[in-house]
Enzyme design. Structure first.
Site, short mmCIF file in Angstrom:
data_model
loop_
_atom_site.label_atom_id
_atom_site.label_comp_id
_atom_site.label_asym_id
_atom_site.label_seq_id
_atom_site.Cartn_x
_atom_site.Cartn_y
_atom_site.Cartn_z
N HIS A 40 -31.62 -44.22 51.13
CA HIS A 40 -32.97 -43.89 51.60
C HIS A 40 -33.92 -45.07 51.43
O HIS A 40 -33.92 -45.73 50.39
CB HIS A 40 -33.53 -42.71 50.81
N ASN B 212 -27.44 -48.18 44.67
CA ASN B 212 -28.14 -47.01 45.19
C ASN B 212 -28.18 -45.87 44.19
O ASN B 212 -29.20 -45.18 44.05
CB ASN B 212 -27.47 -46.54 46.49
#
Length: 324
Positions: free
Chosen positions: A153, A185
């Site tokens: 994201h 991440n």
């Protein structure tokens, strides 16, 4: 100063990937005293005690409006080929999408303690292709299948708890870029996202812009090359070499704003690595990204201060897991 910038950038990007952006000029040939007086360089920008330059006022944008009117332009009589950067306005973020790389150019957010609250729950959200984009230029779900990369994201799901719709919008692939999973991440990058959210405890308003970078690396033959993987079958989505976060934070009772710029390599990062290793002058990130951040802010002494001079720029790893 140029050597300092090169050293700071090189320590972040490993192998001196940013050195080409801030490398010192070649030595000048000898000149006469009169020529030296005529060619006096402008004064060096003021420097903070920690060694970073003061933020400088960016160039003003100048746009030729005729380029937006192909019908009135001799050379664009039958259409303007682009490039097109799709502007996407969502409930909790705005974004610019790159059709060639199938990644966002940038994603912008405004965070406060109030707008981080809500009923949104990521457990009911699923990654989806973005129907707002033309089919040939979309990132696709199958591009990520067995790619070895996470769907990372740019606007974190945890920043969009307003409601279910807001949460779902963060799972559109136009808000996603390929990121190394373990150690990045799912770990260091997630801790950085939590750090940005936690800034709302110290500031009334926090503005954050996040995006990918594709940076050159010096090769064995001495030449600089940009090299990145492309995932999908056929290849469709570029894998960024680095990611940036640029943050502007403001308190209502203070006239100055705090600015900070971070750039991290898209690879596993040990949690013992201090966040300060990834702090760069804003101008270096702008040059690398080809973007201008917060250009409506007057960058002069007293109006802008470094973010890390106002808060402790350290990460509390795994704390984000407890705040879900």
């Amino acid at each position: 100063m140029q050597r300092l910038l090169a050293f700071v950038a090189g320590s972040v990007f490993g192998g001196g990937a940013m050195y080409a952006l801030v490398k010192p000029s070649a030595p000048a040939t000898p000149v006469s005293q009169q020529q030296q007086q005529q060619q006096q360089p402008p004064p060096a920008p003021p420097v903070h005690a920690h060694g970073m330059p003061e933020f400088q006022q960016p160039f003003k944008r100048q746009v030729d409006s005729s380029i937006n009117s192909p019908a009135d332009n001799e050379f664009l009589k039958f259409g303007n080929p682009g490039p097109v950067s799709d502007f996407l306005l969502r409930s909790r973020y705005a974004a610019s999408y790159n059709r060639a790389l199938r990644n966002p150019n940038w994603v912008a957010e405004h965070l406060t303690q109030g707008n981080l609250k809500g009923s949104g729950d990521r457990a009911s959200s699923e990654f989806k292709e973005d129907p707002a984009l033309p089919g040939p230029f979309r990132a696709q779900l199958k591009d990520y299948y067995r790619s070895g990369y996470d769907r990372g994201h740019m606007c974190p799901a945890a920043d969009a708890k307003k409601d279910t719709e807001s949460m779902n919008e963060t799972f559109l692939l136009s808000n996603i870029a390929p990121q190394v999973g373990k150690g990045f991440n799912r770990n260091y990058w997630a801790s950085l996202e939590s750090f940005v959210r936690d800034l709302t405890r110290s500031f009334d308003d926090v503005y954050c812009i996040t995006g990918p970078l594709y940076l050159p690396e010096k090769q064995a033959d001495g030449k600089w090359r940009v090299s990145y993987e492309v995932i999908g079958s056929p290849p469709n989505v570029a894998v960024p070499t680095h990611f940036f976060k640029v943050v502007l934070a403001k308190r209502n009772n203070e006239p100055a704003v705090a600015l900070g710029a971070f750039a991290l390599p898209n690879k596993e990062i040990d949690n013992s690595t201090p966040l300060s290793d990834f702090v760069l002058p804003l101008e270096a990130v702008e040059k690398a990204a080809g973007l201008q951040f917060f250009d409506k802010v007057e960058r002069k002494q007293g109006a802008v201060v470094p973010l890390c001079s106002k808060v402790n720029c350290t990460l509390e790893h795994d704390s984000w897991k407890k705040k879900k």
